[in-house]
Design an enzyme around this catalytic site. Sequence first.
Site, PDB file in Angstrom:
ATOM      1  N   ARG A   1       8.458 -11.912  -5.525  1.00 10.94           N
ATOM      2  CA  ARG A   1       9.454 -11.170  -5.607  1.00 10.94           C
ATOM      3  C   ARG A   1       9.758 -11.014  -3.899  1.00 10.94           C
ATOM      4  NH1 ARG A   1       6.471 -10.819 -10.552  1.00 10.94           N
ATOM      5  NH2 ARG A   1       4.313 -10.594  -9.113  1.00 10.94           N
TER       6      ARG A   1
ATOM      7  N   THR B   1       4.010  -6.316   5.389  1.00 14.22           N
ATOM      8  CA  THR B   1       3.767  -5.605   4.594  1.00 14.22           C
ATOM      9  C   THR B   1       3.355  -5.279   3.860  1.00 14.22           C
ATOM     10  OG1 THR B   1       5.774  -6.145   3.966  1.00 14.22           O
ATOM     11  CG2 THR B   1       6.803  -4.473   5.205  1.00 14.22           C
TER      12      THR B   1
ATOM     13  N   ARG C   1      -0.289  -7.023   2.212  1.00 13.52           N
ATOM     14  CA  ARG C   1      -1.852  -6.245   2.911  1.00 13.52           C
ATOM     15  C   ARG C   1      -2.693  -6.557   4.110  1.00 13.52           C
ATOM     16  NH1 ARG C   1      -0.709  -3.641  -0.605  1.00 13.52           N
ATOM     17  NH2 ARG C   1      -1.775  -3.504  -2.987  1.00 13.52           N
TER      18      ARG C   1
ATOM     19  N   GLU D   1      -7.889   0.383   6.381  1.00 12.32           N
ATOM     20  CA  GLU D   1      -6.784   1.508   5.609  1.00 12.32           C
ATOM     21  C   GLU D   1      -7.395   3.102   4.925  1.00 12.32           C
ATOM     22  OE1 GLU D   1      -2.957  -0.502   4.334  1.00 12.32           O
ATOM     23  OE2 GLU D   1      -3.481   0.279   2.387  1.00 12.32           O
TER      24      GLU D   1
ATOM     25  N   GLN E   1       4.364   3.232   3.383  1.00 11.34           N
ATOM     26  CA  GLN E   1       5.037   3.418   2.749  1.00 11.34           C
ATOM     27  C   GLN E   1       6.444   2.329   2.177  1.00 11.34           C
ATOM     28  OE1 GLN E   1       6.663   5.274   7.335  1.00 11.34           O
ATOM     29  NE2 GLN E   1       8.482   5.001   5.747  1.00 11.34           N
ATOM     30  N   ALA E   2       5.611   1.167   2.391  1.00 16.03           N
ATOM     31  CA  ALA E   2       7.390   0.135   2.434  1.00 16.03           C
ATOM     32  C   ALA E   2       7.933   0.563   0.902  1.00 16.03           C
ATOM     33  CB  ALA E   2       6.618  -1.112   2.637  1.00 16.03           C
ATOM     34  N   PHE E   3       6.716   0.863   0.161  1.00 11.09           N
ATOM     35  CA  PHE E   3       7.449   0.803  -1.318  1.00 11.09           C
ATOM     36  C   PHE E   3       7.564   2.527  -1.756  1.00 11.09           C
ATOM     37  CE2 PHE E   3       4.530   4.540  -2.892  1.00 11.09           C
ATOM     38  CZ  PHE E   3       3.601   4.323  -1.303  1.00 11.09           C
TER      39      PHE E   3
HETATM   40  P1  NAI Z   1       4.002 -11.902  -5.789  1.00  9.02           P
HETATM   41  O1  NAI Z   1       3.027 -12.183  -6.588  1.00  9.02           O
HETATM   42  O2  NAI Z   1       5.400 -11.808  -6.173  1.00  9.02           O
HETATM   43  O3  NAI Z   1       4.503 -13.162  -4.633  1.00  9.02           O
HETATM   44  C1  NAI Z   1       3.386 -13.530  -4.146  1.00  9.02           C
HETATM   45  C2  NAI Z   1       4.089 -14.948  -3.831  1.00  9.02           C
HETATM   46  O4  NAI Z   1       3.184 -15.073  -2.700  1.00  9.02           O
HETATM   47  C3  NAI Z   1       3.660 -15.611  -4.725  1.00  9.02           C
HETATM   48  O5  NAI Z   1       4.729 -16.495  -4.664  1.00  9.02           O
HETATM   49  C4  NAI Z   1       2.530 -16.802  -4.515  1.00  9.02           C
HETATM   50  O6  NAI Z   1       2.464 -17.727  -5.222  1.00  9.02           O
HETATM   51  C5  NAI Z   1       2.502 -16.668  -2.622  1.00  9.02           C
HETATM   52  N1  NAI Z   1       0.986 -17.191  -2.982  1.00  9.02           N
HETATM   53  C6  NAI Z   1      -0.025 -16.481  -3.112  1.00  9.02           C
HETATM   54  N2  NAI Z   1      -1.098 -17.950  -1.953  1.00  9.02           N
HETATM   55  C7  NAI Z   1      -0.304 -17.976  -1.122  1.00  9.02           C
HETATM   56  C8  NAI Z   1      -0.588 -18.511  -0.447  1.00  9.02           C
HETATM   57  N3  NAI Z   1      -1.844 -19.203   0.380  1.00  9.02           N
HETATM   58  N4  NAI Z   1      -0.308 -19.265   0.430  1.00  9.02           N
HETATM   59  C9  NAI Z   1       1.337 -18.841   0.620  1.00  9.02           C
HETATM   60  N5  NAI Z   1       1.469 -18.227  -0.461  1.00  9.02           N
HETATM   61  C10 NAI Z   1       1.021 -17.677  -1.470  1.00  9.02           C
HETATM   62  O7  NAI Z   1       3.881 -10.555  -5.034  1.00  9.02           O
HETATM   63  P2  NAI Z   1       4.919  -9.460  -4.323  1.00  9.02           P
HETATM   64  O8  NAI Z   1       5.064  -8.688  -5.795  1.00  9.02           O
HETATM   65  O9  NAI Z   1       6.158 -10.089  -3.841  1.00  9.02           O
HETATM   66  O10 NAI Z   1       4.471  -8.811  -3.483  1.00  9.02           O
HETATM   67  C11 NAI Z   1       3.307  -9.451  -1.908  1.00  9.02           C
HETATM   68  C12 NAI Z   1       2.625  -8.598  -1.624  1.00  9.02           C
HETATM   69  O11 NAI Z   1       3.465  -6.903  -1.408  1.00  9.02           O
HETATM   70  C13 NAI Z   1       1.084  -8.520  -2.187  1.00  9.02           C
HETATM   71  O12 NAI Z   1       0.262  -8.630  -0.977  1.00  9.02           O
HETATM   72  C14 NAI Z   1       1.202  -6.776  -2.914  1.00  9.02           C
HETATM   73  O13 NAI Z   1       0.329  -6.274  -2.514  1.00  9.02           O
HETATM   74  C15 NAI Z   1       2.092  -6.559  -1.098  1.00  9.02           C
HETATM   75  N6  NAI Z   1       2.786  -5.035  -1.826  1.00  9.02           N
HETATM   76  C16 NAI Z   1       3.448  -4.344  -0.138  1.00  9.02           C
HETATM   77  C17 NAI Z   1       3.886  -3.147  -0.731  1.00  9.02           C
HETATM   78  C18 NAI Z   1       3.624  -2.067   0.890  1.00  9.02           C
HETATM   79  O14 NAI Z   1       4.298  -0.611   0.504  1.00  9.02           O
HETATM   80  N7  NAI Z   1       3.637  -2.308   2.012  1.00  9.02           N
HETATM   81  C19 NAI Z   1       4.376  -2.593  -1.606  1.00  9.02           C
HETATM   82  C20 NAI Z   1       4.460  -3.368  -2.968  1.00  9.02           C
HETATM   83  C21 NAI Z   1       3.402  -4.461  -2.422  1.00  9.02           C
END
Ligand code: NAI
Length: 338
Positions: A154, A233, A235, A264, A297-299
């Site tokens: 996403r 942004t 983990r 963190e 704080q990205a969210f």
């Molecule tokens: P998502 O589940 O929609 O997308 C993650 C993508 O990574 C998927 O397309 C998946 O197939 C892919 N993926 C899985 N293993 C992989 C690998 N080994 N190599 C390459 N791609 C791989 O998740 P979303 O919502 O896009 O979130 C992404 C990250 O952002 C998550 O780790 C989430 O925890 C983090 N996040 C950070 C926030 C912040 O405030 N900094 C807020 C929200 C999410």
Amino acid sequence: MRVAMFSAKAYDRKFFDAANSAFEHRIDYFEARLDASSALLAAGYPAVCVFVNDRLDATTLEALATGGTRTVALRCAGFNNVDLAAAERLGVTVVRVPAYSPEAVAEFTLGLLLALDRNIPRAYARVRENNFALDGLIGRNLAGRTAGVVGTGRIGALVARMLRLGFGCEVLASDVVQDPALVEAGVRYVPVRTLLREAEVISLHCPLTPETRHLIDDAAIAAAKPGVLIVNTSRGALIDTTALIAGLKSRQVGGVALDVYEQEADLFFEDLSNEIIQDDLFQRLLTFPNVLVTGHQAFLTEEALTAIAETTLGNLADVEAGRPSTHTVSASAVRSGH
Ligand code: NAI
């Protein structure tokens, strides 16, 4: 449902109280981070609501289950802080908010990248000191540069789109599944090692798993383009901080923007301005002029906080009513790749 919310901040209370007018949950807010010792606070609550740095290891989950808690509602997307196998064994249901506002994180990612690349935080600090000199503030255009997006879910898909269509970058992407709409937009999928080798800007958007832990390590940095910019942004543990510091010192890494950091949990979301920070790696990172750190704080947008509150309260209502939910996370589903 009676819910004990951990790591609760004023903004959580504001947005959850507003969203709860459509539900009838009884939420008690606790400032404490959830771990094995604070789990006692949840005794008698059928549900807890937790955030990214609450630690739900087996010991904490056992303490929760002993106190009668049967539901863990994550008010975030990631669930790497929960021992899902232990939850399953203890009969604890885990629900999360898979998507609340990918735009919030994607837009912030671009904000970090531009701020880093064009030295905006340093320029801001200089101007406040009446220092209008431009030496040391030279950036580079994003247009025409090769950017690599790891994980095109996403958030990553939006970032890839913005970089490609908004800024005119060459965009390389890496994911276990390809998004045909991105390919149509001109994004090129390549193996992750190729991406790490060829990209001048790398943005991380894959989840933290045993496979992606320390994706950016000594070897990845050595193979990268000299002067590579890295934005994370997603983990913190996707990056080996020691390797990153070595890369910055040797100038192999040209700049880093982080909204997340491996350790963190000991720092972020708290005002530590009167404390002595004990994390030497983190302190070293902050000394580099080409490192920009924000505290997860990205969210943090009104839209995201509203969506998080509404979905979390809806998840709790579903669990209470025994309705099946696609927002449930279980160890078996993760193992089978769903
Ligand atoms: P998502 O589940 O929609 O997308 C993650 C993508 O990574 C998927 O397309 C998946 O197939 C892919 N993926 C899985 N293993 C992989 C690998 N080994 N190599 C390459 N791609 C791989 O998740 P979303 O919502 O896009 O979130 C992404 C990250 O952002 C998550 O780790 C989430 O925890 C983090 N996040 C950070 C926030 C912040 O405030 N900094 C807020 C929200 C999410």
